[in-house]
Design a protein around this motif. Structure first.
Motif, PDB file in Angstrom:
ATOM      1  N   GLY A   1       0.665  -1.237   0.108  1.00 49.06           N
ATOM      2  CA  GLY A   1      -0.151   0.095   0.112  1.00 49.06           C
ATOM      3  C   GLY A   1       0.568   1.151  -0.019  1.00 49.06           C
ATOM      4  N   THR A   2       1.980   1.166   0.022  1.00 41.60           N
ATOM      5  CA  THR A   2       3.053   2.279   0.400  1.00 41.60           C
ATOM      6  C   THR A   2       3.622   3.027  -1.312  1.00 41.60           C
ATOM      7  N   ARG A   3       3.739   1.949  -2.179  1.00 39.79           N
ATOM      8  CA  ARG A   3       4.361   2.366  -3.518  1.00 39.79           C
ATOM      9  C   ARG A   3       3.511   1.285  -4.567  1.00 39.79           C
ATOM     10  N   PHE A   4       3.867   1.849  -5.713  1.00 35.62           N
ATOM     11  CA  PHE A   4       3.276   1.172  -6.865  1.00 35.62           C
ATOM     12  C   PHE A   4       4.331   0.106  -7.390  1.00 35.62           C
ATOM     13  N   GLY A   5       3.964  -1.036  -7.601  1.00 36.79           N
ATOM     14  CA  GLY A   5       4.948  -2.016  -8.164  1.00 36.79           C
ATOM     15  C   GLY A   5       4.130  -3.247  -8.829  1.00 36.79           C
ATOM     16  N   TYR A   6       4.200  -3.319 -10.198  1.00 35.87           N
ATOM     17  CA  TYR A   6       3.456  -4.070 -10.975  1.00 35.87           C
ATOM     18  C   TYR A   6       3.749  -5.548 -10.536  1.00 35.87           C
ATOM     19  N   SER A   7       2.785  -6.326 -10.460  1.00 35.39           N
ATOM     20  CA  SER A   7       2.987  -7.796  -9.770  1.00 35.39           C
ATOM     21  C   SER A   7       1.814  -8.686 -10.229  1.00 35.39           C
ATOM     22  N   GLY A   8       2.560  -9.610 -11.259  1.00 36.80           N
ATOM     23  CA  GLY A   8       1.687 -10.760 -11.379  1.00 36.80           C
ATOM     24  C   GLY A   8       1.560 -11.808 -10.571  1.00 36.80           C
ATOM     25  N   GLU A   9       2.306 -11.890  -9.611  1.00 40.47           N
ATOM     26  CA  GLU A   9       2.276 -12.625  -8.525  1.00 40.47           C
ATOM     27  C   GLU A   9       1.264 -12.556  -7.407  1.00 40.47           C
ATOM     28  N   ALA A  10       1.046 -11.228  -7.230  1.00 36.99           N
ATOM     29  CA  ALA A  10      -0.060 -10.867  -6.506  1.00 36.99           C
ATOM     30  C   ALA A  10      -1.417 -11.194  -6.936  1.00 36.99           C
ATOM     31  N   TYR A  11      -1.450 -11.008  -8.298  1.00 37.49           N
ATOM     32  CA  TYR A  11      -2.951 -11.638  -8.966  1.00 37.49           C
ATOM     33  C   TYR A  11      -3.068 -12.996  -8.737  1.00 37.49           C
ATOM     34  N   GLU A  12      -1.915 -13.517  -8.812  1.00 42.56           N
ATOM     35  CA  GLU A  12      -2.079 -15.184  -8.721  1.00 42.56           C
ATOM     36  C   GLU A  12      -2.446 -15.351  -7.181  1.00 42.56           C
ATOM     37  N   TYR A  13      -2.145 -14.783  -6.204  1.00 44.10           N
ATOM     38  CA  TYR A  13      -2.418 -15.110  -5.038  1.00 44.10           C
ATOM     39  C   TYR A  13      -3.886 -14.723  -4.830  1.00 44.10           C
ATOM     40  N   LEU A  14      -4.299 -13.614  -5.186  1.00 46.61           N
ATOM     41  CA  LEU A  14      -5.686 -13.199  -5.373  1.00 46.61           C
ATOM     42  C   LEU A  14      -6.423 -14.209  -6.005  1.00 46.61           C
ATOM     43  N   LYS A  15      -6.135 -14.822  -7.132  1.00 47.51           N
ATOM     44  CA  LYS A  15      -6.959 -16.034  -7.869  1.00 47.51           C
ATOM     45  C   LYS A  15      -7.107 -17.161  -6.915  1.00 47.51           C
ATOM     46  N   ASP A  16      -6.021 -17.445  -6.123  1.00 47.13           N
ATOM     47  CA  ASP A  16      -6.211 -18.427  -5.330  1.00 47.13           C
ATOM     48  C   ASP A  16      -7.174 -18.365  -4.195  1.00 47.13           C
ATOM     49  N   VAL A  17      -7.167 -16.912  -3.749  1.00 51.44           N
ATOM     50  CA  VAL A  17      -8.226 -16.697  -2.573  1.00 51.44           C
ATOM     51  C   VAL A  17      -9.512 -16.894  -3.158  1.00 51.44           C
ATOM     52  N   LEU A  18      -9.792 -16.369  -4.340  1.00 50.97           N
ATOM     53  CA  LEU A  18     -10.972 -16.422  -4.965  1.00 50.97           C
ATOM     54  C   LEU A  18     -11.562 -18.030  -5.292  1.00 50.97           C
ATOM     55  N   LYS A  19     -10.770 -18.970  -5.714  1.00 45.68           N
ATOM     56  CA  LYS A  19     -10.852 -20.239  -5.688  1.00 45.68           C
ATOM     57  C   LYS A  19     -11.286 -20.719  -4.573  1.00 45.68           C
ATOM     58  N   HIS A  20     -10.585 -20.637  -3.332  1.00 46.35           N
ATOM     59  CA  HIS A  20     -10.709 -21.070  -2.103  1.00 46.35           C
ATOM     60  C   HIS A  20     -12.151 -20.475  -1.644  1.00 46.35           C
ATOM     61  N   LEU A  21     -12.432 -19.213  -1.962  1.00 49.12           N
ATOM     62  CA  LEU A  21     -13.834 -18.752  -1.345  1.00 49.12           C
ATOM     63  C   LEU A  21     -15.059 -19.446  -2.076  1.00 49.12           C
ATOM     64  N   LEU A  22     -14.781 -19.761  -3.322  1.00 45.16           N
ATOM     65  CA  LEU A  22     -15.952 -20.271  -4.407  1.00 45.16           C
ATOM     66  C   LEU A  22     -15.890 -21.849  -4.321  1.00 45.16           C
ATOM     67  N   GLY A  23     -14.828 -22.354  -3.614  1.00 43.42           N
ATOM     68  CA  GLY A  23     -14.807 -23.749  -3.479  1.00 43.42           C
ATOM     69  C   GLY A  23     -14.699 -24.308  -4.794  1.00 43.42           C
ATOM     70  N   VAL A  24     -13.647 -23.776  -5.641  1.00 42.72           N
ATOM     71  CA  VAL A  24     -13.495 -24.406  -7.042  1.00 42.72           C
ATOM     72  C   VAL A  24     -11.967 -24.565  -7.498  1.00 42.72           C
ATOM     73  N   ASP A  25     -11.665 -25.288  -8.411  1.00 39.99           N
ATOM     74  CA  ASP A  25     -10.423 -25.442  -8.915  1.00 39.99           C
ATOM     75  C   ASP A  25     -10.134 -24.554 -10.130  1.00 39.99           C
ATOM     76  N   ASP A  26      -9.243 -24.603 -10.933  1.00 44.40           N
ATOM     77  CA  ASP A  26      -9.069 -23.940 -12.133  1.00 44.40           C
ATOM     78  C   ASP A  26      -9.976 -24.028 -12.908  1.00 44.40           C
ATOM     79  N   ALA A  27     -10.613 -25.239 -13.238  1.00 43.33           N
ATOM     80  CA  ALA A  27     -11.602 -25.352 -14.351  1.00 43.33           C
ATOM     81  C   ALA A  27     -12.802 -24.891 -13.768  1.00 43.33           C
TER      82      ALA A  27
END
Length: 368
Positions: free
Chosen positions: A175-201
């Motif tokens: 939250g203190t600086r800008f830093g482009y991150s694909g890794e962060a998007y992949e972590y957020l994807k894993d959170v969504l999968k967990h909350l939705l109870g789904v796998d990649d498919a």
């Protein structure tokens, strides 16, 4: 053997350096973006554009390109140029799939914001409360990272862990600086999968039901399947086709989306003309994040797009680089005008071709 996805993550940068039934109900009124018939003068304009693009592609040595143009939230032009593969010369068509590269991120961001609108998650609740990240749990900064920070690229994480010697770690306080991150998007994807109870498919199926189907773009896919190879362009480096025709089978929120140019334009059209039921979620997605840092030269960032102030209004844009594929889009939400460029070569940007096409599309005569 290094996987396709690992190779992509090692070389990718973004800018050249949507609960189930409830969510489906939210999007139920989302019709596919209409395609506007061109008037005589506009048809002449687009014929001239096509000639210009073909000439400039040849000069730049870009094998294949697809363009979709939006005016007032309607697709007014679809251009398909060149070849899918420089050796077999199979032509690009409006149905050709390209790697959208980092243009994957705004689509996933829209999905996340729509889920938040339905109460599945809170954009400002630390992600570890939903799903701790195993590689970050020992760092107290992990407890401050939120979805909003991820979507605005203020996570503190590197673009890819390969950038920090293979270890995923924070580079700065979230939250203190800008830093482009694909890794962060992949972590957020894993959170969504967990909350939705789904796998990649299952996550792909959710996007198909809630996003891609309603906007009329059923061929948009984050995960690989048998429908893709026959339609997909090959990537090129230095004008030579590469063997990178298939990415990882998994869902990469930040880079694995396949789409046609018109598919992606339909997504932009939904953002420009969302309809009453979807307007709150879209407004939330596009809201400028004034309390978060941004990259130098930008007005600020929204949740998914950088934003610039121009003479024509606020321009929301994104670029993508998967090495042998390049992509670009922008949208003026108030006007409903936008463009999508997909190319199957590493030099779409470096040759100046993309810039010359965009300049042509911004000329005043084009809006008459």
């Amino acid at each position: 053997m290094t996987s396709r996805g690992t190779r992509l993550r090692q070389r990718r940068s973004g800018w050249p350096a949507l609960a189930s039934f409830a969510l489906a109900a939210l999007l139920a009124g989302c019709a596919a973006a209409p395609e506007a018939p061109a008037g005589a003068h506009q048809a002449r304009d687009f014929a001239a554009l096509d000639r210009f693009v073909r000439r400039e592609m040849e000069a730049a040595g870009v094998p294949g390109l697809a363009i979709a143009v939006l005016r007032d939230g309607r697709i007014v032009h679809q251009g398909a140029y060149g070849v899918k593969h420089a050796a077999n010369r199979e032509p690009v068509t409006p149905d050709t799939l390209f790697e959208a590269a980092s243009l994957s991120k705004p689509v996933f961001a829209a999905f996340v914001v729509l889920q938040a609108e339905q109460g599945l998650l809170d954009l400002d609740r630390p992600l570890y409360r939903y799903l701790p990240h195993p590689d970050l749990a020992g760092d107290p900064r992990h407890r401050r990272l939120t979805a909003r920070m991820v979507l605005a690229h203020a996570s503190g994480l590197p673009n890819w862990r390969q950038d920090t010697g293979g270890e995923l770690k924070f580079l700065f306080e979230p939250g203190t600086r800008f830093g482009y991150s694909g890794e962060a998007y992949e972590y957020l994807k894993d959170v969504l999968k967990h909350l939705l109870g789904v796998d990649d498919a299952g996550l792909q199926a959710r996007l198909e039901a809630d996003v891609f189907g309603p906007i009329g773009a059923p061929s948009m896919r984050y995960t690989w399947d048998a429908s893709i190879p026959a339609r997909k362009a090959y990537g090129h480096r230095g004008g030579t086709p590469t063997d990178n025709h298939r990415h990882d089978d998994g869902f990469g929120a930040s880079y694995t989306l396949h789409a046609t140019a018109s598919d992606y334009a339909r997504f932009l059209a939904m953002l420009a003309r969302p309809g009453r039921d979807r307007a709150p979620a879209v407004a939330r997605l596009l809201a400028i994040q004034r309390d978060l840092p941004h990259e130098e030269g930008e007005l600020h960032r929204s949740l998914g797009f950088p934003v610039k102030a121009t003479a024509r209004g606020l321009r929301y844009y994104h670029a993508g680089n998967n090495g042998d594929f390049r992509a670009y889009c922008h949208l003026y939400p108030g006007r409903g005008d936008g463009v999508v460029l997909f190319g199957n070569a590493d030099n779409l940007f470096s040759s100046g071709l993309a810039q010359r096409i965009l300049e042509r599309l911004e000329e005043p005569w084009f809006y008459m």
